[in-house]
Design a protein around this motif. Structure first.
Motif, PDB file in Angstrom:
ATOM      1  N   ASN A 111      -4.702  -7.619  -7.467  1.00  0.00           N
ATOM      2  CA  ASN A 111      -5.947  -8.301  -7.114  1.00  0.00           C
ATOM      3  C   ASN A 111      -5.995  -8.540  -5.605  1.00  0.00           C
ATOM      4  N   VAL A 112      -7.159  -8.290  -5.012  1.00  0.00           N
ATOM      5  CA  VAL A 112      -7.300  -8.403  -3.563  1.00  0.00           C
ATOM      6  C   VAL A 112      -8.313  -9.498  -3.215  1.00  0.00           C
ATOM      7  N   SER A 113      -8.012 -10.293  -2.189  1.00  0.00           N
ATOM      8  CA  SER A 113      -8.940 -11.314  -1.694  1.00  0.00           C
ATOM      9  C   SER A 113      -9.790 -10.769  -0.558  1.00  0.00           C
ATOM     10  N   ALA A 114     -10.967 -11.385  -0.375  1.00  0.00           N
ATOM     11  CA  ALA A 114     -11.887 -10.966   0.687  1.00  0.00           C
ATOM     12  C   ALA A 114     -11.211 -10.969   2.052  1.00  0.00           C
ATOM     13  N   LEU A 115     -10.470 -12.013   2.332  1.00  0.00           N
ATOM     14  CA  LEU A 115      -9.814 -12.143   3.636  1.00  0.00           C
ATOM     15  C   LEU A 115      -8.843 -10.987   3.902  1.00  0.00           C
ATOM     16  N   GLN A 116      -8.152 -10.551   2.852  1.00  0.00           N
ATOM     17  CA  GLN A 116      -7.215  -9.426   2.997  1.00  0.00           C
ATOM     18  C   GLN A 116      -7.944  -8.151   3.400  1.00  0.00           C
ATOM     19  N   LEU A 117      -9.051  -7.892   2.707  1.00  0.00           N
ATOM     20  CA  LEU A 117      -9.805  -6.665   2.947  1.00  0.00           C
ATOM     21  C   LEU A 117     -10.312  -6.620   4.380  1.00  0.00           C
ATOM     22  N   ARG A 118     -10.573  -7.794   4.968  1.00  0.00           N
ATOM     23  CA  ARG A 118     -11.116  -7.843   6.326  1.00  0.00           C
ATOM     24  C   ARG A 118     -10.045  -7.677   7.400  1.00  0.00           C
ATOM     25  N   GLN A 119      -8.775  -7.644   7.033  1.00  0.00           N
ATOM     26  CA  GLN A 119      -7.717  -7.471   8.037  1.00  0.00           C
ATOM     27  C   GLN A 119      -7.609  -6.016   8.473  1.00  0.00           C
ATOM     28  N   PRO A 120      -7.511  -5.794   9.781  1.00  0.00           N
ATOM     29  CA  PRO A 120      -7.366  -4.417  10.275  1.00  0.00           C
ATOM     30  C   PRO A 120      -6.138  -3.710   9.699  1.00  0.00           C
ATOM     31  N   PHE A 145      -4.962  -3.957   6.702  1.00  0.00           N
ATOM     32  CA  PHE A 145      -4.965  -3.898   5.238  1.00  0.00           C
ATOM     33  C   PHE A 145      -4.622  -2.500   4.716  1.00  0.00           C
ATOM     34  N   VAL A 146      -5.236  -1.496   5.333  1.00  0.00           N
ATOM     35  CA  VAL A 146      -5.008  -0.128   4.873  1.00  0.00           C
ATOM     36  C   VAL A 146      -3.527   0.230   4.992  1.00  0.00           C
ATOM     37  N   ARG A 147      -2.895  -0.262   6.080  1.00  0.00           N
ATOM     38  CA  ARG A 147      -1.474   0.041   6.264  1.00  0.00           C
ATOM     39  C   ARG A 147      -0.605  -0.634   5.192  1.00  0.00           C
ATOM     40  N   THR A 148      -0.975  -1.843   4.828  1.00  0.00           N
ATOM     41  CA  THR A 148      -0.251  -2.531   3.749  1.00  0.00           C
ATOM     42  C   THR A 148      -0.282  -1.709   2.468  1.00  0.00           C
ATOM     43  N   VAL A 149      -1.482  -1.220   2.129  1.00  0.00           N
ATOM     44  CA  VAL A 149      -1.617  -0.415   0.908  1.00  0.00           C
ATOM     45  C   VAL A 149      -0.817   0.883   1.046  1.00  0.00           C
ATOM     46  N   GLU A 150      -0.900   1.488   2.229  1.00  0.00           N
ATOM     47  CA  GLU A 150      -0.191   2.753   2.467  1.00  0.00           C
ATOM     48  C   GLU A 150       1.323   2.582   2.269  1.00  0.00           C
ATOM     49  N   GLU A 151       1.860   1.488   2.790  1.00  0.00           N
ATOM     50  CA  GLU A 151       3.289   1.221   2.637  1.00  0.00           C
ATOM     51  C   GLU A 151       3.661   1.078   1.162  1.00  0.00           C
ATOM     52  N   ALA A 152       2.801   0.377   0.430  1.00  0.00           N
ATOM     53  CA  ALA A 152       3.065   0.191  -1.000  1.00  0.00           C
ATOM     54  C   ALA A 152       3.017   1.527  -1.739  1.00  0.00           C
ATOM     55  N   VAL A 153       2.034   2.349  -1.383  1.00  0.00           N
ATOM     56  CA  VAL A 153       1.917   3.661  -2.032  1.00  0.00           C
ATOM     57  C   VAL A 153       3.156   4.504  -1.748  1.00  0.00           C
ATOM     58  N   LYS A 154       3.601   4.481  -0.492  1.00  0.00           N
ATOM     59  CA  LYS A 154       4.803   5.251  -0.120  1.00  0.00           C
ATOM     60  C   LYS A 154       6.025   4.774  -0.891  1.00  0.00           C
ATOM     61  N   ALA A 155       6.092   3.461  -1.118  1.00  0.00           N
ATOM     62  CA  ALA A 155       7.245   2.896  -1.828  1.00  0.00           C
ATOM     63  C   ALA A 155       7.286   3.329  -3.291  1.00  0.00           C
ATOM     64  N   ILE A 204      -0.009   2.284  -7.533  1.00  0.00           N
ATOM     65  CA  ILE A 204      -0.754   1.093  -7.127  1.00  0.00           C
ATOM     66  C   ILE A 204      -2.250   1.300  -7.347  1.00  0.00           C
ATOM     67  N   GLU A 205      -2.908   0.272  -7.906  1.00  0.00           N
ATOM     68  CA  GLU A 205      -4.365   0.265  -8.006  1.00  0.00           C
ATOM     69  C   GLU A 205      -4.878  -1.040  -7.394  1.00  0.00           C
ATOM     70  N   LEU A 206      -6.185  -1.103  -7.143  1.00  0.00           N
ATOM     71  CA  LEU A 206      -6.762  -2.322  -6.562  1.00  0.00           C
ATOM     72  C   LEU A 206      -7.817  -2.913  -7.482  1.00  0.00           C
ATOM     73  N   LEU A 219     -12.571   0.605   1.913  1.00  0.00           N
ATOM     74  CA  LEU A 219     -12.160   0.967   0.551  1.00  0.00           C
ATOM     75  C   LEU A 219     -12.060   2.489   0.396  1.00  0.00           C
ATOM     76  N   LYS A 220     -12.928   3.210   1.110  1.00  0.00           N
ATOM     77  CA  LYS A 220     -12.830   4.678   1.074  1.00  0.00           C
ATOM     78  C   LYS A 220     -11.503   5.134   1.669  1.00  0.00           C
ATOM     79  N   GLU A 221     -11.117   4.494   2.778  1.00  0.00           N
ATOM     80  CA  GLU A 221      -9.828   4.823   3.409  1.00  0.00           C
ATOM     81  C   GLU A 221      -8.681   4.576   2.435  1.00  0.00           C
ATOM     82  N   VAL A 222      -8.736   3.424   1.776  1.00  0.00           N
ATOM     83  CA  VAL A 222      -7.687   3.057   0.824  1.00  0.00           C
ATOM     84  C   VAL A 222      -7.610   4.057  -0.315  1.00  0.00           C
ATOM     85  N   ARG A 223      -8.768   4.421  -0.825  1.00  0.00           N
ATOM     86  CA  ARG A 223      -8.804   5.303  -1.996  1.00  0.00           C
ATOM     87  C   ARG A 223      -8.275   6.690  -1.675  1.00  0.00           C
ATOM     88  N   GLU A 224      -8.460   7.118  -0.410  1.00  0.00           N
ATOM     89  CA  GLU A 224      -7.913   8.426  -0.015  1.00  0.00           C
ATOM     90  C   GLU A 224      -6.391   8.447  -0.048  1.00  0.00           C
TER      91      GLU A 224
END
Ligand code: C2E
Ligand code: MG
Ligand code: MG
Ligand code: MG
Length: 280
Positions: free
Chosen positions: A118-127, A129-139, A147-149, A167-172
């Motif tokens: 689950n993601v909060s609005a504040l998280q999505l607004r962080q520059p 954020f995409v890197r956080t998701v990327e790190e998790a995906v790599k792990a 990982i899903e959102l 969100l498009k960046e994340v989904r890629e």
């Protein structure tokens, strides 16, 4: 009891004047300490396919293991984490923990089971954020993207264009994205087709009323048709009875989540559930 010294008297009276504020402050202080001491944990709730009964995913749900009061559900502390910005640290932690738990499960199972965070609005607004998701995906490698959102309409509404791009960046990077609590926000229809989504989750409030109330049944049926028309999967939240489950199956809902199958449980317990489900 009477306060004897003036110092004590101050302590005695102050909380009655501002009990709420001081209670909040205490909770905030305790939450800051909880972040430092890593007192949070993730519980996992299965998502079950209505087609064949397979567990097709898990949702990570945050719990605070407070040493003073025991396990605390998110309703009691999520909004304060958001107001104080502490959700950023906890949210990042949740992505990393979900990824490592996904790997731990995948090593011991025939089929890796993706985990939705689950993601909060504040998280999505962080520059970052995409890197956080990327790190998790790599792990998650070498078991694929585990990982899903889960996002909500209100968080997207704060800045629609920015949200869509991010969100498009994340989904890629791989993660599927689901719209949580669907039907409770505004703008449900207009933005559904513009967002990069894979699924909608019908809010529990519609499911609760479905059995007795023909209108709720129609709403659920309409949401399912709409989502399918847009090529989205549909997950029903908070399914508690076999009757609800059967009705949803007949309406061609794809997946259910709820106490009828399992509440959110700790990692070891969800491993048992998955092991049993995959060996049927
Ligand atoms: P949600 O994402 O809509 O999660 C579904 C909630 O419904 C969960 O509550 C779950 O325990 C509960 N639930 C599941 N099945 C049933 C059922 O059959 N009957 C009933 N009555 N309830 C059911 P929970 O775990 O207390 O979480 C509440 C909310 O807190 C979540 O709603 C989500 O919005 C938020 N949340 C949880 N974990 C996180 C997190 O890691 N990050 C963020 N930002 N929010 C989170
Ligand atoms: Mg959710
Ligand atoms: Mg939900
Ligand atoms: Mg909900």
């Amino acid at each position: 009891k009477k306060a004897k010294r003036s110092g004590d008297r101050y302590l005695f009276y102050a909380p009655t004047f501002n009990a709420r504020a001081s209670e909040q402050l205490t909770l905030e202080t305790r939450l800051r300490r909880a972040v430092e001491r890593e007192e949070f944990t993730l519980f996992y709730q299965p998502k079950v396919s209505l087609e064949d009964g397979a567990v097709v995913g898990l949702e990570a749900l945050l719990r605070w293991n407070d040493p003073e009061t025991g396990l605390v559900p998110p309703l009691r502390f999520i909004s304060l984490l958001e107001e104080t910005g502490l959700i950023l640290a906890v949210g990042r932690w949740a992505f990393h923990r979900a990824a490592s738990d996904f790997v731990a499960l995948a090593r011991r199972l025939v089929k890796p089971t993706p985990i939705a965070v689950n993601v909060s609005a504040l998280q999505l607004r962080q520059p970052d954020f995409v890197r956080t998701v990327e790190e998790a995906v790599k792990a998650c490698a070498p078991f694929g993207c585990g990982i899903e959102l889960e996002i909500t309409e209100s968080m997207v509404m704060q800045d629609v264009q920015q949200s869509i791009l991010r969100l498009k960046e994340v989904r890629e990077l791989g993660p599927a994205i689901a719209m949580d609590d669907f039907g409770t926000g505004y703008s449900s229809l207009s933005y559904l087709s513009k967002l990069p989504l894979d699924a909608v989750k019908i809010d529990r409030s519609f499911i609760v009323d479905m059995t007795g109330d023909a209108e709720s049944m129609s709403v659920v049926s309409a949401i399912i048709s709409l989502a399918h028309g847009l090529g989205l999967k549909v997950i029903a939240e908070g399914v508690e009875t076999e009757d609800q489950s059967e009705r949803l199956r007949r309406l061609h809902c794809d997946q259910i989540q709820g106490y009828v199958f399992s509440p959110p449980v700790p990692l070891e317990q969800v491993l048992q559930i998955l092991t049993r489900a995959q060996n049927r």
